[in-house]
Scaffold this motif. Sequence first.
Motif, PDB file in Angstrom:
ATOM      1  N   TYR A   4     -36.313 -14.967   2.088  1.00 14.89           N
ATOM      2  CA  TYR A   4     -36.574 -14.391   0.768  1.00 14.89           C
ATOM      3  C   TYR A   4     -35.240 -14.180   0.070  1.00 14.89           C
ATOM      4  O   TYR A   4     -34.242 -13.844   0.709  1.00 14.89           O
ATOM      5  CB  TYR A   4     -37.320 -13.062   0.903  1.00 14.89           C
ATOM      6  CG  TYR A   4     -37.596 -12.383  -0.422  1.00 14.89           C
ATOM      7  CD1 TYR A   4     -38.711 -12.746  -1.186  1.00 14.89           C
ATOM      8  CD2 TYR A   4     -36.742 -11.399  -0.913  1.00 14.89           C
ATOM      9  CE1 TYR A   4     -38.961 -12.129  -2.415  1.00 14.89           C
ATOM     10  CE2 TYR A   4     -36.983 -10.783  -2.141  1.00 14.89           C
ATOM     11  CZ  TYR A   4     -38.095 -11.150  -2.874  1.00 14.89           C
ATOM     12  OH  TYR A   4     -38.335 -10.554  -4.092  1.00 14.89           O
ATOM     13  N   GLN A   6     -33.656 -12.235  -3.428  1.00 12.46           N
ATOM     14  CA  GLN A   6     -33.805 -11.410  -4.622  1.00 12.46           C
ATOM     15  C   GLN A   6     -32.749 -11.815  -5.636  1.00 12.46           C
ATOM     16  O   GLN A   6     -31.556 -11.797  -5.340  1.00 12.46           O
ATOM     17  CB  GLN A   6     -33.638  -9.924  -4.285  1.00 12.46           C
ATOM     18  CG  GLN A   6     -33.799  -8.992  -5.477  1.00 12.46           C
ATOM     19  CD  GLN A   6     -35.200  -9.058  -6.079  1.00 12.46           C
ATOM     20  OE1 GLN A   6     -36.187  -9.059  -5.352  1.00 12.46           O
ATOM     21  NE2 GLN A   6     -35.276  -9.125  -7.403  1.00 12.46           N
ATOM     22  N   GLY A  11     -37.741 -12.892  -7.744  1.00 19.37           N
ATOM     23  CA  GLY A  11     -37.658 -12.968  -6.296  1.00 19.37           C
ATOM     24  C   GLY A  11     -38.264 -14.278  -5.835  1.00 19.37           C
ATOM     25  O   GLY A  11     -39.284 -14.723  -6.383  1.00 19.37           O
ATOM     26  N   ASP A 135     -28.421  -5.993  -9.168  1.00 17.49           N
ATOM     27  CA  ASP A 135     -29.482  -6.503  -8.296  1.00 17.49           C
ATOM     28  C   ASP A 135     -29.517  -8.027  -8.313  1.00 17.49           C
ATOM     29  O   ASP A 135     -30.494  -8.637  -7.902  1.00 17.49           O
ATOM     30  CB  ASP A 135     -30.839  -5.928  -8.698  1.00 17.49           C
ATOM     31  CG  ASP A 135     -31.239  -6.303 -10.122  1.00 17.49           C
ATOM     32  OD1 ASP A 135     -30.424  -6.963 -10.826  1.00 17.49           O
ATOM     33  OD2 ASP A 135     -32.351  -5.935 -10.543  1.00 17.49           O
ATOM     34  N   GLU A 182     -30.933  -9.353   1.385  1.00 13.46           N
ATOM     35  CA  GLU A 182     -31.933 -10.136   0.658  1.00 13.46           C
ATOM     36  C   GLU A 182     -31.404 -10.659  -0.680  1.00 13.46           C
ATOM     37  O   GLU A 182     -32.069 -11.458  -1.335  1.00 13.46           O
ATOM     38  CB  GLU A 182     -33.200  -9.319   0.436  1.00 13.46           C
ATOM     39  CG  GLU A 182     -34.021  -9.152   1.701  1.00 13.46           C
ATOM     40  CD  GLU A 182     -35.438  -8.709   1.437  1.00 13.46           C
ATOM     41  OE1 GLU A 182     -35.704  -8.161   0.339  1.00 13.46           O
ATOM     42  OE2 GLU A 182     -36.298  -8.923   2.319  1.00 13.46           O
ATOM     43  N   ARG A 183     -30.217 -10.235  -1.068  1.00 13.55           N
ATOM     44  CA  ARG A 183     -29.581 -10.747  -2.284  1.00 13.55           C
ATOM     45  C   ARG A 183     -28.659 -11.929  -1.997  1.00 13.55           C
ATOM     46  O   ARG A 183     -28.123 -12.525  -2.939  1.00 13.55           O
ATOM     47  CB  ARG A 183     -28.770  -9.638  -2.963  1.00 13.55           C
ATOM     48  CG  ARG A 183     -29.594  -8.497  -3.531  1.00 13.55           C
ATOM     49  CD  ARG A 183     -28.683  -7.377  -4.039  1.00 13.55           C
ATOM     50  NE  ARG A 183     -27.701  -7.871  -4.992  1.00 13.55           N
ATOM     51  CZ  ARG A 183     -26.600  -7.208  -5.366  1.00 13.55           C
ATOM     52  NH1 ARG A 183     -26.334  -6.032  -4.827  1.00 13.55           N
ATOM     53  NH2 ARG A 183     -25.769  -7.717  -6.255  1.00 13.55           N
TER      54      ARG A 183
END
Length: 276
Positions: A4, A6, A11, A135, A182-183
């Motif tokens: 995954y 982000q 996403g 983010d 997750e980034r």
Amino acid sequence: MRQYLQCGRFGFNLDKKAVVMGILNVTPDSFSDGGRHASLEFAVTHAEQMIEQGVDMIDIGGESSRPGAPVVPLEEELRRVMPVIYALRELDKPLSIDTYKPEVMREAVLAGADMINDINGFRAPGAIEAVRDSDCGLCLMHMLRDPATMQQDPHYDDVVGEVIAFLRSRVDEMTAAGIDRERICIDPGFGFGKTLEHNVALVRAIGRMRDELGLPVLAGLSRKSMIGALTGKPVEQRVAGSLAGALAAVAHGARIVRVHDVAETVDALKVWHACA
């Protein structure tokens, strides 16, 4: 292993399909399409065309990273990329900014960029701080030396092991700074200080990188010199070879492919995903 990523407002569940990142160079001297999209009007038109063709993300670059490319001054890079970010941010597609300058990263994040794609692996002083509290997605790449010297007799004792070790060290530093894994995605840096043999070995090792680092792998093979070396074709005749490279990368585990030829890549991946 769940994959995954982000990316700011967006996403990506990378377990389902590979993501196509379309290249939008707003430079006069990129190796493949330098000057073609340097004006704001042409850049917007090309971005809209890529969206119609099925692109998942658009990667905007204001400084060429071809071997021997000159450094672009900060103000000139900002002049090239910032109007494009502002013009495209309402198109409902993730925008990635290809830069290694922390000042450009900060301005891009404030303007609404969804990913920072750094060929320098966020090593510049202030780079991690520029993105830490956002983010946006972060792509960190391996490069030997710098664009001016990277292809001057590149040497490794173990190219796969050394690239993985570098990427691991950068990921560790970024997560230690408080950045969520997750980034993050990783890029082995095809053509950035590598011979043809190095590049082929790294394609074959994509699955190992993914498994050892536990992160999605981005592969940028499109129209590069390795495609030319394998096919004997000039840049403008490397579409078929680039498609084969993208599919080989995905077959070995890459989940993002950075490409010039969006329509062809989207179609090729549709067939590959249906039949694999």
